[in-house]
Motif scaffolding. Structure first.
Motif, PDB file in Angstrom:
ATOM      1  N   ALA A 218      25.991  12.695  -5.347  1.00  0.00           N
ATOM      2  CA  ALA A 218      24.684  13.327  -5.156  1.00  0.00           C
ATOM      3  C   ALA A 218      23.567  12.288  -5.234  1.00  0.00           C
ATOM      4  O   ALA A 218      22.593  12.350  -4.474  1.00  0.00           O
ATOM      5  N   THR A 219      23.709  11.325  -6.129  1.00  0.00           N
ATOM      6  CA  THR A 219      22.706  10.270  -6.270  1.00  0.00           C
ATOM      7  C   THR A 219      22.601   9.447  -4.999  1.00  0.00           C
ATOM      8  O   THR A 219      21.500   9.143  -4.520  1.00  0.00           O
ATOM      9  N   VAL A 220      23.736   9.080  -4.424  1.00  0.00           N
ATOM     10  CA  VAL A 220      23.742   8.318  -3.181  1.00  0.00           C
ATOM     11  C   VAL A 220      23.034   9.103  -2.078  1.00  0.00           C
ATOM     12  O   VAL A 220      22.226   8.544  -1.317  1.00  0.00           O
ATOM     13  N   ALA A 221      23.301  10.399  -2.001  1.00  0.00           N
ATOM     14  CA  ALA A 221      22.667  11.233  -0.978  1.00  0.00           C
ATOM     15  C   ALA A 221      21.152  11.295  -1.169  1.00  0.00           C
ATOM     16  O   ALA A 221      20.387  11.243  -0.194  1.00  0.00           O
ATOM     17  N   VAL A 222      20.709  11.389  -2.418  1.00  0.00           N
ATOM     18  CA  VAL A 222      19.273  11.459  -2.694  1.00  0.00           C
ATOM     19  C   VAL A 222      18.597  10.130  -2.383  1.00  0.00           C
ATOM     20  O   VAL A 222      17.496  10.090  -1.821  1.00  0.00           O
ATOM     21  N   VAL A 223      19.243   9.006  -2.719  1.00  0.00           N
ATOM     22  CA  VAL A 223      18.685   7.697  -2.385  1.00  0.00           C
ATOM     23  C   VAL A 223      18.531   7.561  -0.876  1.00  0.00           C
ATOM     24  O   VAL A 223      17.507   7.093  -0.378  1.00  0.00           O
ATOM     25  N   ALA A 224      19.555   7.986  -0.144  1.00  0.00           N
ATOM     26  CA  ALA A 224      19.510   7.889   1.318  1.00  0.00           C
ATOM     27  C   ALA A 224      18.407   8.756   1.897  1.00  0.00           C
ATOM     28  O   ALA A 224      17.765   8.384   2.887  1.00  0.00           O
ATOM     29  N   GLU A 225      18.162   9.905   1.276  1.00  0.00           N
ATOM     30  CA  GLU A 225      17.160  10.838   1.800  1.00  0.00           C
ATOM     31  C   GLU A 225      15.746  10.472   1.379  1.00  0.00           C
ATOM     32  O   GLU A 225      14.813  10.474   2.204  1.00  0.00           O
TER      33      GLU A 225
ATOM     34  N   PRO B 213      25.809   4.237   3.837  1.00  0.00           N
ATOM     35  CA  PRO B 213      25.490   3.006   3.109  1.00  0.00           C
ATOM     36  C   PRO B 213      24.258   2.290   3.652  1.00  0.00           C
ATOM     37  O   PRO B 213      23.457   1.755   2.878  1.00  0.00           O
ATOM     38  N   MET B 214      24.076   2.279   4.961  1.00  0.00           N
ATOM     39  CA  MET B 214      22.908   1.617   5.541  1.00  0.00           C
ATOM     40  C   MET B 214      21.625   2.350   5.153  1.00  0.00           C
ATOM     41  O   MET B 214      20.592   1.733   4.893  1.00  0.00           O
ATOM     42  N   SER B 215      21.682   3.676   5.087  1.00  0.00           N
ATOM     43  CA  SER B 215      20.516   4.451   4.663  1.00  0.00           C
ATOM     44  C   SER B 215      20.194   4.184   3.199  1.00  0.00           C
ATOM     45  O   SER B 215      19.023   4.144   2.797  1.00  0.00           O
ATOM     46  N   VAL B 216      21.230   4.009   2.404  1.00  0.00           N
ATOM     47  CA  VAL B 216      21.039   3.714   0.980  1.00  0.00           C
ATOM     48  C   VAL B 216      20.351   2.362   0.814  1.00  0.00           C
ATOM     49  O   VAL B 216      19.403   2.223   0.031  1.00  0.00           O
ATOM     50  N   ILE B 217      20.824   1.361   1.545  1.00  0.00           N
ATOM     51  CA  ILE B 217      20.203   0.037   1.465  1.00  0.00           C
ATOM     52  C   ILE B 217      18.739   0.120   1.874  1.00  0.00           C
ATOM     53  O   ILE B 217      17.869  -0.478   1.233  1.00  0.00           O
TER      54      ILE B 217
ATOM     55  N   SER C 272      27.636   1.609  -6.436  1.00  0.00           N
ATOM     56  CA  SER C 272      28.778   0.737  -6.698  1.00  0.00           C
ATOM     57  C   SER C 272      30.094   1.500  -6.740  1.00  0.00           C
ATOM     58  O   SER C 272      31.153   0.942  -6.459  1.00  0.00           O
ATOM     59  N   ARG C 273      30.035   2.808  -7.077  1.00  0.00           N
ATOM     60  CA  ARG C 273      31.266   3.534  -7.340  1.00  0.00           C
ATOM     61  C   ARG C 273      31.463   4.806  -6.516  1.00  0.00           C
ATOM     62  O   ARG C 273      32.584   5.300  -6.409  1.00  0.00           O
ATOM     63  N   ALA C 274      30.414   5.339  -5.938  1.00  0.00           N
ATOM     64  CA  ALA C 274      30.536   6.628  -5.247  1.00  0.00           C
ATOM     65  C   ALA C 274      31.368   6.507  -3.976  1.00  0.00           C
ATOM     66  O   ALA C 274      31.431   5.457  -3.341  1.00  0.00           O
ATOM     67  N   LYS C 275      32.000   7.622  -3.598  1.00  0.00           N
ATOM     68  CA  LYS C 275      32.808   7.646  -2.384  1.00  0.00           C
ATOM     69  C   LYS C 275      31.977   7.342  -1.145  1.00  0.00           C
ATOM     70  O   LYS C 275      32.487   6.807  -0.167  1.00  0.00           O
ATOM     71  N   GLY C 276      30.688   7.713  -1.192  1.00  0.00           N
ATOM     72  CA  GLY C 276      29.838   7.515  -0.028  1.00  0.00           C
ATOM     73  C   GLY C 276      29.541   6.062   0.294  1.00  0.00           C
ATOM     74  O   GLY C 276      29.087   5.744   1.386  1.00  0.00           O
TER      75      GLY C 276
END
Length: 202
Positions: free
Chosen positions: A25-32, A105-109, A70-74
């Motif tokens: 969920a954190t990865v998704a929120v960072v990307a958004e 991953p690119m959206s997260v970066i 570092s650890r999420a499946k996304g």
């Protein structure tokens, strides 16, 4: 609480699969939203968890975000594949899960870029926990290429190894060009491999 080998006190883990759900969920929120707009409340809502649960495990949002990417499946770690050639290894890493064509991953970066320049704690954790393991995989790829004789003795391998991500990231975040398999292949075939031959005559 458990204590690691360095004597650092570790915060308690979240029970069962909830920790993984929170990280995803954190990865998704960072990307958004990006890092700056991300809040513990937003992550708690996305993960259907209480904010208290998050703070029991991660004391700051920097800790949570770096742990997540570092650890999420996304945001999977590229596999240390050995295809038998530098070209094959680079294609496998760059075009596979977690590579440059993987949208999440690119959206997260992208969501972290501005904060990395201002937040020293985030920058340090990002380098140590996210970048370093990925650089290790890349270094192994280039080390094998050197051993196979694919890289000339006069080539700056350290510089060569960061060229592909540098070009792709420049295209993605400066020029606004979406990373594609075709772009990656162009960089590998027209930049990386010719440079790997160094001053050797083709």
């Amino acid at each position: 609480m458990k204590v690691d080998t360095a004597g650092m006190r570790l915060r308690p883990r979240v029970e069962g699969g909830r920790e993984e759900e929170i990280l995803d969920a954190t990865v998704a929120v960072v990307a958004e939203l990006g890092y700056d707009r991300l809040t513990m409340d937003a992550v708690a809502t996305a993960a259907k968890a209480s904010k208290a649960t998050l703070y029991r495990r991660w004391s700051t949002k920097a800790e949570l975000v770096v742990d997540a990417i570092s650890r999420a499946k996304g945001c999977p770690m590229p596999e240390d594949v050995d295809t038998g050639s530098l070209r094959g290894d680079l294609i496998s890493m760059a075009c596979g899960d977690g590579g440059f064509t993987d949208e999440l991953p690119m959206s997260v970066i992208a969501g972290l870029l501005t904060a990395l320049h201002r937040d020293a704690d985030l920058q340090k954790a990002f380098r140590e926990r996210f970048l370093a393991p990925r650089q290790d995989v890349t270094n192994k790829v280039y080390e094998r290429a050197v051993q196979r004789g694919e890289i000339a003795p006069d080539v700056d391998v350290d510089l060569l190894s960061v060229t592909l991500p540098a070009v792709i990231i420049h295209h993605a975040y400066i020029l606004g060009v979406e990373p594609t398999d075709d772009l990656i292949l162009r960089v590998i075939d027209n930049v990386i491999l010719p440079a790997a031959r160094g001053s050797q005559v083709s």
